[in-house]
Design a protein around this motif. Structure first.
Motif, PDB file in Angstrom:
ATOM      1  N   THR A  62      52.687 -16.975  22.797  1.00 50.42           N
ATOM      2  CA  THR A  62      53.964 -17.384  24.050  1.00 50.42           C
ATOM      3  C   THR A  62      55.608 -16.883  23.897  1.00 50.42           C
ATOM      4  O   THR A  62      56.574 -17.502  24.842  1.00 50.42           O
ATOM      5  CB  THR A  62      53.790 -18.212  25.496  1.00 50.42           C
ATOM      6  OG1 THR A  62      54.241 -19.690  25.051  1.00 50.42           O
ATOM      7  CG2 THR A  62      52.435 -17.851  26.303  1.00 50.42           C
ATOM      8  N   ILE A 101      58.745 -16.124  23.268  1.00 51.97           N
ATOM      9  CA  ILE A 101      59.356 -15.021  23.218  1.00 51.97           C
ATOM     10  C   ILE A 101      59.792 -14.360  22.528  1.00 51.97           C
ATOM     11  O   ILE A 101      60.146 -12.758  22.310  1.00 51.97           O
ATOM     12  CB  ILE A 101      60.527 -15.121  24.726  1.00 51.97           C
ATOM     13  CG1 ILE A 101      60.056 -16.082  25.356  1.00 51.97           C
ATOM     14  CG2 ILE A 101      60.406 -14.242  25.826  1.00 51.97           C
ATOM     15  CD1 ILE A 101      61.102 -16.999  26.248  1.00 51.97           C
ATOM     16  N   ILE A 141      58.046 -12.364  20.090  1.00 53.27           N
ATOM     17  CA  ILE A 141      57.335 -11.118  21.146  1.00 53.27           C
ATOM     18  C   ILE A 141      57.846 -10.137  21.297  1.00 53.27           C
ATOM     19  O   ILE A 141      57.134  -9.021  20.842  1.00 53.27           O
ATOM     20  CB  ILE A 141      56.932 -11.204  21.830  1.00 53.27           C
ATOM     21  CG1 ILE A 141      55.534 -12.058  22.212  1.00 53.27           C
ATOM     22  CG2 ILE A 141      56.566 -10.212  22.936  1.00 53.27           C
ATOM     23  CD1 ILE A 141      55.223 -12.909  23.969  1.00 53.27           C
ATOM     24  N   VAL A 142      59.323 -10.041  21.306  1.00 51.73           N
ATOM     25  CA  VAL A 142      59.799  -8.423  20.790  1.00 51.73           C
ATOM     26  C   VAL A 142      60.467  -7.945  19.753  1.00 51.73           C
ATOM     27  O   VAL A 142      59.713  -7.717  19.312  1.00 51.73           O
ATOM     28  CB  VAL A 142      61.304  -9.344  21.420  1.00 51.73           C
ATOM     29  CG1 VAL A 142      62.898  -8.386  21.241  1.00 51.73           C
ATOM     30  CG2 VAL A 142      61.837  -9.804  23.273  1.00 51.73           C
ATOM     31  N   LYS A 184      57.494  -9.139  17.151  1.00 53.43           N
ATOM     32  CA  LYS A 184      56.884  -8.411  17.039  1.00 53.43           C
ATOM     33  C   LYS A 184      56.526  -7.097  17.927  1.00 53.43           C
ATOM     34  O   LYS A 184      56.056  -5.557  16.246  1.00 53.43           O
ATOM     35  CB  LYS A 184      55.419  -8.927  17.865  1.00 53.43           C
ATOM     36  CG  LYS A 184      54.052  -8.315  17.161  1.00 53.43           C
ATOM     37  CD  LYS A 184      53.089  -8.777  17.722  1.00 53.43           C
ATOM     38  CE  LYS A 184      51.538  -8.412  17.501  1.00 53.43           C
ATOM     39  NZ  LYS A 184      50.458  -8.499  18.352  1.00 53.43           N
ATOM     40  N   SER A 185      57.245  -6.176  18.705  1.00 54.65           N
ATOM     41  CA  SER A 185      56.590  -5.063  18.944  1.00 54.65           C
ATOM     42  C   SER A 185      58.313  -4.042  18.237  1.00 54.65           C
ATOM     43  O   SER A 185      57.674  -3.070  18.844  1.00 54.65           O
ATOM     44  CB  SER A 185      57.542  -4.950  20.495  1.00 54.65           C
ATOM     45  OG  SER A 185      58.582  -5.669  20.691  1.00 54.65           O
TER      46      SER A 185
END
Lengths: 357, 365
Positions: free
Chosen positions: B304, B306, B309-310, B312-313
């Motif tokens: 989680t 944040i 996650i950004v 990783k994409s």
């Protein structure tokens, strides 16, 4: 004919779409929104996004994908993709909002023109106007139209927020602010409807339960993602109030109760609104309509900021012994399970009301 | 009297203890996070909070059991959640009936006065400013030597002739270094330990795979949070390059915070915004590692998280453009070691095969 600009109906859409639509239309562009979320949108989003992302991001990507499909059919020319950093001058948006244009750019290989603009009200005065000017240049509209369009857009946004405060849902408000001039008539009608609703409720014998439904606009107003939760609550005879119904300055008064403000705009709003609704006695001036029997906090699975908000609300609710129901949504949430939990919660509240009264 | 404690971070605790003790506090040393720490943390922390928050909460609870009543920790200004840890922990601990005091160090740039106030509050022994400076300098020296030793450990592990030598010597070096208090003692012990590490017999022809570790600071630095990934990789014969060390990070963020660090700069074309935490740096370091010719990159992040996650994409695009394999691990209290190890081993195998294939292609037949 002007540029046809696609706007995804997700994330900031519910708060700011009226602004952008008015702005684009005043500059002669045509605005196309991606329509309500459907199973297809969500599936497309899930396919294109990293698995750790929260469901609202997946929904957003799904909407972008559906706009890309419309671009391939030559129905639109560009997609509007602002980088929401800071609108109010005080709080920033979730890091995922900050990285959104980059995430989109590297998720799709074939993209239409992205109208990308960074919205950050912190650094320079009139930063938003400057950002709007960037968009104007992209659209190729004459400079003299800028100020007029900007002011008109701001006024529409203002009207939108006013309607939200009256309890109109953002989608209805967006529909009614569409005409620009016909707003007064429609808002009158909306107010009339709520009055009828209220009379109908007064006639009912069971006590009326009033719940605060807190969560980010893109969760509580997206009917597909939240499984029509607001409608279900209304069917259960519950009066619903959301954070948008309260004047922002009333909510901001709660700031003193926090050790440290939350960094993120929507989270800050939700947490403070939660404190506002929970803390009855501290606020004498609070209108009757804001006195609530319990709180439902709607959050997305894996939402980073909400981990904080949810815990803060839970601790506060426990401290003041107010009923509190956290409801976590993701792309696998089943309708039956969610409904059962809602029913159980509402039943409990009704029983609590009866024993108290 | 205040009994102070602080978050556990790798081997740095003795340096923090030295600071707090000389400021006039009794100190409870935080335990190395264990299963129990994590259980405590995840039962009272928010479900979707990231693993550092849970580990810290567990660490605090364990220290409180032993009598700590003052927590010294760091703050932040967002948009990463770490900046809210302190206030969150305080609320949770209060709800559990522990009324503890907290001293939170916020970034200098934002509230310079608060920093002075915090220092003043902590300074029970009323040290003079030059004494404070001397104290911090000694702690900085100790941390620098600790980082240097760890650097050497990463380099030596895949090359040592007798497995385990480097770890044993590192352990002994760290323990002896941390007993020192005087500047003279710290430097002489530090130099000695470094010399010992360098004297370990190694295979001079070894050409180990090189893997960079990027990601969120706490899970990258704290072995208890990342299942000791550096040791796992080292034992697989991999030379580990870690993107974040405490000394390097402090230089970049505290001293010259406004200064754009290199990693952030190279990441700009891919992620044009500071998304908080180490999102931008993760991308930047991946690019830098690719340029340095490393064989692969491991991204570590709490579940989680944040900013990661950004990151990783966007990382697949970086991986494609710079031709460097990247594997991402999102860690939480459920992460099992066996699965983690298997994925790492598979990744290392893949890198080894990739390297030998590339070398064959380069050699004309």
């Amino acid at each position: 004919m002007g540029l046809r600009v696609g706007i995804p109906r997700a994330l900031w859409y519910y708060s700011y779409y009226p602004f952008w639509r008015t702005f684009f239309e005043s500059l002669g562009a045509k605005v196309v929104d991606s329509g309500p979320t459907s199973r297809d949108t969500l599936n497309m989003g899930v396919d294109e996004t990293v698995s750790e992302a929260c469901v609202p991001i997946k929904v957003f990507v799904g909407h972008v994908k559906s706009l890309i499909k419309r671009w391939e059919k030559r129905e639109i020319d560009a997609i509007f993709m602002p980088r929401y950093v800071n609108w109010s001058g005080r709080t920033v948006y979730c890091p995922k909002f900050l990285g959104l244009p980059d995430m989109i750019r590297y998720s799709f290989s074939d993209l239409p023109k992205l109208i990308e603009v960074r919205l950050d009200a912190r650094r320079r005065p009139l930063a938003l106007l400057r950002a709007c000017n960037t968009i104007r240049k992209e659209l190729g509209a004459p400079r003299r139209l800028l100020l007029g369009a900007y002011v008109k857009a701001l006024r529409t946004l203002h009207r939108h927020n006013e309607l939200l405060r009256q309890g109109v849902s953002p989608l209805d408000s967006i529909a009614s602010t569409a005409g620009g001039t016909s707003v007064n008539a429609t808002s009158g009608k909306v107010a009339g409807e709520t009055r009828e609703d209220r009379e109908a409720r007064d006639n009912r014998e069971t006590p009326v339960i009033r719940l605060a439904v807190l969560g980010y606009p893109y969760l509580i107003y997206d009917r597909y993602v939240n499984l029509g939760l607001l409608d279900k609550l209304k069917n259960l005879g519950v009066e619903v109030i959301t954070a948008e119904c309260v004047w922002p300055h009333l909510v901001q008064k709660e700031a003193s109760k926090f050790i440290k403000n939350l960094f993120w705009t929507y989270s800050d709003m939700v947490a403070k609104a939660g404190y506002y609704f929970l803390d009855l006695d501290a606020n004498e001036a609070k209108p009757e309509a804001h006195r609530i029997d319990g709180i439902i906090h709607i959050t997305a699975f894996g939402c980073g900021p909400d981990a904080m908000v949810d815990k803060l609300l839970e601790l506060k609710a426990r401290q003041l012994s107010k009923p509190f129901l956290p409801l976590t949504l993701d792309e696998h949430t089943g309708e039956a399970g969610a409904l059962t939990r809602l029913e159980a919660f509402v039943d409990m509240l009704k029983r609590r009301c009866m024993t108290a009264g | 009297m205040a009994v102070a404690t602080f978050p556990h971070m790798n081997e740095y605790s003795p340096a923090f203890r030295m600071i707090l003790e000389e400021l006039g506090h009794e100190v409870i040393m935080p335990l190395r996070p264990s299963k129990r720490t994590l259980t405590l943390g995840s039962s009272f922390g928010p479900e979707f909070a990231c693993i550092p928050l849970k580990i810290l909460l567990g660490t605090y609870l364990e220290a409180i059991e032993k009598g700590a009543n003052l927590i010294v920790t760091s703050g932040g200004v967002g948009p990463c959640r770490a900046g809210l840890y302190a206030s969150m922990h305080k609320e949770i601990l209060r709800s559990l009936g522990h009324d503890i005091d907290m001293v939170v160090f916020e970034p200098i740039r934002h509230k310079p006065l608060d920093l002075l106030k915090s220092v003043h509050r902590l300074n029970v022994a009323r040290l003079m400013p030059w004494q404070l400076f001397d104290l911090l300098y000694r702690a900085w020296q100790m941390i620098s030597y600790l980082d240097q030793l760890e650097h050497l450990l990463h380099w030596t592990r895949p090359r040592e002739l007798k497995p385990g030598t480097a770890d044993a010597i590192y352990r002994a070096g760290v323990d002896s270094l941390c007993k020192e208090r005087s500047l003279k003692g710290i430097t002489s012990r530090g130099r000695q330990a470094v010399a010992e590490m360098k004297a370990i017999p190694i295979d001079k022809d070894a050409d180990p795979l090189k893997i960079g570790i990027v990601g969120e600071i706490y899970v990258v630095i704290e072995p208890a949070a990342n299942l000791d990934i550096e040791r796992i990789l080292g034992e697989l014969g991999v030379e580990v390059h870690r993107s974040i060390f405490l000394t390097g990070w402090t230089k970049e963020n505290v001293v010259k915070e406004g200064h754009r660090v290199k990693a952030g700069m190279v990441a700009r074309p891919y992620l044009g915004e500071m998304v908080g935490g180490h999102g931008q740096e993760s991308i930047g370091h991946t690019i830098l590692y690719a340029r340095e010719g490393l064989d692969g990159v491991v991204q570590l992040a709490p579940f989680t998280c944040i900013p990661e996650i950004v990151a990783k994409s966007i990382l697949p695009a970086v991986s494609r453009d710079f031709d460097i394999p990247v594997i991402s691990f999102f860690l939480d209290e459920q992460t099992g070691e066996a699965g983690f190890r298997t994925r790492l081993e598979a990744f290392v195998d893949l890198l080894a095969r990739r390297r030998s294939r590339k070398r064959q292609e380069k050699q004309p037949a």
